[in-house]
Design a protein around this motif. Structure first.
Motif, PDB file in Angstrom:
ATOM      1  N   VAL A   1      -6.264 -56.509   3.450  1.00 41.97           N
ATOM      2  CA  VAL A   1      -5.458 -55.632   4.294  1.00 41.97           C
ATOM      3  C   VAL A   1      -4.540 -54.833   3.385  1.00 41.97           C
ATOM      4  O   VAL A   1      -3.713 -55.393   2.656  1.00 41.97           O
ATOM      5  N   ASP A   2      -4.724 -53.509   3.386  1.00 38.30           N
ATOM      6  CA  ASP A   2      -3.863 -52.604   2.631  1.00 38.30           C
ATOM      7  C   ASP A   2      -2.725 -52.159   3.536  1.00 38.30           C
ATOM      8  O   ASP A   2      -2.934 -51.862   4.718  1.00 38.30           O
ATOM      9  N   VAL A   3      -1.525 -52.126   2.973  1.00 37.53           N
ATOM     10  CA  VAL A   3      -0.327 -51.757   3.733  1.00 37.53           C
ATOM     11  C   VAL A   3       0.209 -50.442   3.181  1.00 37.53           C
ATOM     12  O   VAL A   3       0.461 -50.323   1.972  1.00 37.53           O
ATOM     13  N   PHE A   4       0.387 -49.474   4.067  1.00 35.97           N
ATOM     14  CA  PHE A   4       0.903 -48.164   3.697  1.00 35.97           C
ATOM     15  C   PHE A   4       2.242 -47.927   4.390  1.00 35.97           C
ATOM     16  O   PHE A   4       2.385 -48.177   5.585  1.00 35.97           O
ATOM     17  N   LEU A   5       3.201 -47.448   3.631  1.00 38.69           N
ATOM     18  CA  LEU A   5       4.488 -46.996   4.171  1.00 38.69           C
ATOM     19  C   LEU A   5       4.664 -45.547   3.763  1.00 38.69           C
ATOM     20  O   LEU A   5       4.553 -45.215   2.566  1.00 38.69           O
ATOM     21  N   ARG A   6       4.914 -44.706   4.741  1.00 41.23           N
ATOM     22  CA  ARG A   6       5.067 -43.278   4.484  1.00 41.23           C
ATOM     23  C   ARG A   6       3.913 -42.748   3.625  1.00 41.23           C
ATOM     24  O   ARG A   6       4.122 -42.066   2.622  1.00 41.23           O
ATOM     25  N   ASP A   7       2.684 -43.091   4.021  1.00 44.10           N
ATOM     26  CA  ASP A   7       1.452 -42.649   3.365  1.00 44.10           C
ATOM     27  C   ASP A   7       1.326 -43.081   1.904  1.00 44.10           C
ATOM     28  O   ASP A   7       0.612 -42.467   1.129  1.00 44.10           O
ATOM     29  N   ARG A   8       2.031 -44.131   1.530  1.00 38.58           N
ATOM     30  CA  ARG A   8       1.949 -44.667   0.170  1.00 38.58           C
ATOM     31  C   ARG A   8       1.499 -46.119   0.237  1.00 38.58           C
ATOM     32  O   ARG A   8       2.083 -46.912   0.987  1.00 38.58           O
ATOM     33  N   LEU A   9       0.483 -46.472  -0.529  1.00 40.57           N
ATOM     34  CA  LEU A   9       0.027 -47.857  -0.582  1.00 40.57           C
ATOM     35  C   LEU A   9       1.101 -48.696  -1.256  1.00 40.57           C
ATOM     36  O   LEU A   9       1.491 -48.424  -2.395  1.00 40.57           O
ATOM     37  N   VAL A  10       1.614 -49.699  -0.531  1.00 38.48           N
ATOM     38  CA  VAL A  10       2.694 -50.530  -1.080  1.00 38.48           C
ATOM     39  C   VAL A  10       2.279 -51.967  -1.325  1.00 38.48           C
ATOM     40  O   VAL A  10       2.956 -52.688  -2.065  1.00 38.48           O
TER      41      VAL A  10
ATOM     42  N   VAL B   1      -0.852 -60.540   8.068  1.00 38.62           N
ATOM     43  CA  VAL B   1      -0.125 -59.780   7.051  1.00 38.62           C
ATOM     44  C   VAL B   1       1.292 -59.460   7.519  1.00 38.62           C
ATOM     45  O   VAL B   1       2.244 -59.559   6.739  1.00 38.62           O
ATOM     46  N   LYS B   2       1.453 -59.114   8.773  1.00 38.92           N
ATOM     47  CA  LYS B   2       2.795 -58.842   9.299  1.00 38.92           C
ATOM     48  C   LYS B   2       3.695 -60.072   9.146  1.00 38.92           C
ATOM     49  O   LYS B   2       4.870 -59.948   8.796  1.00 38.92           O
ATOM     50  N   GLU B   3       3.143 -61.256   9.401  1.00 37.17           N
ATOM     51  CA  GLU B   3       3.907 -62.494   9.208  1.00 37.17           C
ATOM     52  C   GLU B   3       4.349 -62.632   7.756  1.00 37.17           C
ATOM     53  O   GLU B   3       5.502 -62.977   7.482  1.00 37.17           O
TER      54      GLU B   3
ATOM     55  N   SER C   1       9.602 -59.385   1.181  1.00 35.29           N
ATOM     56  CA  SER C   1      10.666 -58.438   0.844  1.00 35.29           C
ATOM     57  C   SER C   1      10.689 -57.191   1.725  1.00 35.29           C
ATOM     58  O   SER C   1      11.401 -56.240   1.418  1.00 35.29           O
ATOM     59  N   PHE C   2       9.938 -57.192   2.817  1.00 37.67           N
ATOM     60  CA  PHE C   2       9.901 -56.024   3.683  1.00 37.67           C
ATOM     61  C   PHE C   2      10.888 -56.168   4.838  1.00 37.67           C
ATOM     62  O   PHE C   2      11.033 -57.238   5.414  1.00 37.67           O
TER      63      PHE C   2
ATOM     64  N   ASP D   1      10.312 -51.637   8.069  1.00 38.35           N
ATOM     65  CA  ASP D   1       9.106 -51.399   7.274  1.00 38.35           C
ATOM     66  C   ASP D   1       7.880 -51.973   7.963  1.00 38.35           C
ATOM     67  O   ASP D   1       6.840 -51.329   8.050  1.00 38.35           O
ATOM     68  N   VAL D   2       8.004 -53.197   8.460  1.00 38.93           N
ATOM     69  CA  VAL D   2       6.877 -53.839   9.139  1.00 38.93           C
ATOM     70  C   VAL D   2       6.480 -53.029  10.375  1.00 38.93           C
ATOM     71  O   VAL D   2       5.291 -52.784  10.613  1.00 38.93           O
ATOM     72  N   ALA D   3       7.469 -52.573  11.136  1.00 41.64           N
ATOM     73  CA  ALA D   3       7.194 -51.808  12.352  1.00 41.64           C
ATOM     74  C   ALA D   3       6.563 -50.453  12.043  1.00 41.64           C
ATOM     75  O   ALA D   3       5.725 -49.963  12.795  1.00 41.64           O
ATOM     76  N   GLY D   4       6.942 -49.847  10.929  1.00 45.12           N
ATOM     77  CA  GLY D   4       6.449 -48.509  10.595  1.00 45.12           C
ATOM     78  C   GLY D   4       5.236 -48.483   9.692  1.00 45.12           C
ATOM     79  O   GLY D   4       4.730 -47.410   9.363  1.00 45.12           O
ATOM     80  N   ALA D   5       4.753 -49.624   9.298  1.00 48.50           N
ATOM     81  CA  ALA D   5       3.627 -49.686   8.369  1.00 48.50           C
ATOM     82  C   ALA D   5       2.315 -49.326   9.064  1.00 48.50           C
ATOM     83  O   ALA D   5       2.155 -49.504  10.264  1.00 48.50           O
ATOM     84  N   ARG D   6       1.405 -48.828   8.254  1.00 44.21           N
ATOM     85  CA  ARG D   6       0.029 -48.576   8.696  1.00 44.21           C
ATOM     86  C   ARG D   6      -0.859 -49.544   7.925  1.00 44.21           C
ATOM     87  O   ARG D   6      -0.669 -49.759   6.722  1.00 44.21           O
TER      88      ARG D   6
END
Length: 65
Positions: A6-15, A37-39, A45-46, A50-55
């Motif tokens: 599972v890849d996590v993106f914040l503001r279109d950036r892979l984090v 992954v959300k758990e 450190s998120f 961040d969790v709510a806004g992640a893609r």
């Protein structure tokens, strides 16, 4: 047993990228991997924002994306 990345993106950036292994007695869907992954993000450190806004992008372990 089901395995995915599972890849996590914040503001279109892979984090982050999380390898996830699930063992359920039922059919596993992509949302199950995202929930796991959300758990992990919540105890990591998120921030809650961040969790709510992640893609999230769920992919096979064999993908080279």
């Amino acid at each position: 047993m089901a395995r995915k990345i599972v890849d996590v993106f914040l503001r279109d950036r892979l984090v982050a990228s999380y390898p996830v292994v699930l063992t359920f007695d039922r059919r596993v869907i992509d949302e199950d991997f995202v929930d796991r992954v959300k758990e992990q993000m919540r105890v990591g450190s998120f921030s809650p924002d961040d969790v709510a806004g992640a893609r999230f992008v769920v992919r096979s372990l064999h993908d080279r994306g």
